[in-house]
Enzyme design. Sequence first.
Site, PDB file in Angstrom:
ATOM      1  CG  ASP A   1      -1.649   1.250   1.470  1.00 37.01           C
ATOM      2  OD1 ASP A   1      -2.350   1.686   0.541  1.00 37.01           O
ATOM      3  OD2 ASP A   1      -1.518   1.823   2.573  1.00 37.01           O
TER       4      ASP A   1
ATOM      5  N   GLY B   1      -5.361   2.642  -3.241  1.00 33.21           N
ATOM      6  CA  GLY B   1      -6.627   3.232  -3.642  1.00 33.21           C
ATOM      7  C   GLY B   1      -6.425   4.423  -4.548  1.00 33.21           C
TER       8      GLY B   1
ATOM      9  CE  LYS C   1      -5.392  -0.706  -1.427  1.00 34.64           C
ATOM     10  NZ  LYS C   1      -4.408  -0.269  -0.412  1.00 34.64           N
TER      11      LYS C   1
ATOM     12  CG  ASP D   1      -2.075   2.338   6.485  1.00 35.88           C
ATOM     13  OD1 ASP D   1      -2.410   3.407   7.014  1.00 35.88           O
ATOM     14  OD2 ASP D   1      -2.056   2.188   5.249  1.00 35.88           O
TER      15      ASP D   1
ATOM     16  CG  ASN E   1      -7.797   1.307   1.131  1.00 35.27           C
ATOM     17  OD1 ASN E   1      -7.072   1.270   2.129  1.00 35.27           O
ATOM     18  ND2 ASN E   1      -7.441   1.948   0.038  1.00 35.27           N
TER      19      ASN E   1
END
Length: 259
Positions: free
Chosen positions: A10, A45, A186, A209, A212
Site C-alpha cells: 500500500d 486506492g 485490492k 494499514d 481499504n
Amino acid sequence: MTNRSVIFFDIDGTLLTHNKELPASTKEAIFTLKELGHEVAIATGRAPFMFEELRQELDIHTYVSYNGQYVVLNGNVLHTNPLHIESLEKLTAAALENDHPVVFMDHEDMRANVPEHDYIKQSIDTLKIDRFPTHDPHYYKGRDLYQTLLFCTEGEEKQYAEQYDAFDFVRWHPVSLDIVPKGGSKAKGIQKIVDALGFPAESQYAFGDGLNDLEMLSTVKNSVAMGNGEEQVKEVARFVTKSVEEDGILHGLKMVGLL
C-alpha cells in the site's frame, strides 16, 4: 532464483509516512528485494496519476490502483473494472441536492462536478500531490471511470450505500469516500497479477494499514499490518510490524524472512 516471492505494498501510511515522505530504509529495502529477484508491486486506492513519481523513484511497473479497478502488469494494462455509469449519474444528481460534491476519476485525470468546495480541498490537500481536480460536471460521459470520490461527513454516506447497490463506499478521509464497483477490492486486483505471474499462495505478501486493505490482508497468506494501522487491519493480518515512521517496512520484511 527458485524461491521468488511477490510483495504488494500500500502507499499512504505504508510506503509513505503521514507527511507523504518515503523513508530511506523503505527505499533501500525495496531495491534489495528487487536485487534478490522478488517481484515488487503496489496496491493502492490512488489513481495511477497520483503515484507516477513514486513508481519512477522505486522502479516499480506492476500495480493495483483504484482499489483493484485498474491493474497494470509490467507497464501493460491487465484488468479494468469500471463503474456503472447510469447508477453513478443518479447518485451524482442526488448528492448534488445534498451539497455533497463528487470527483470523477479515470486512469488519466479527475474532474469535479462543482467549481469548488471546501471538502474537496480539505481531503485532496492531504495527499500532497501536484494535481487538483478541475471542474467538468459531464466528465463521466463517454469514458470509463474506475473510482469516484464522494464528499460528505461520517455517517452521511449511509443514504447512498442503502440506495445504490452497484457500489461499495470506502471512507479514506473524515469528509471523503471512495466509490468503487460493488465487490471490487485490492484483493481481486492482486489475484489477477498472481494468476498471470503464477505465484503460489505461500509466496505472496502484502503490507497495508487502512480500511481499504482489509480484504487484501485477510486474503493474502503472508499479510503484514503496519504498526500505525487501524485496529481492524491489525486483527486480520498475519503479522504486525512497526509504524511506517519507525522503519516498519524494513522491520516487517525481516520479520517475514524476505530480508
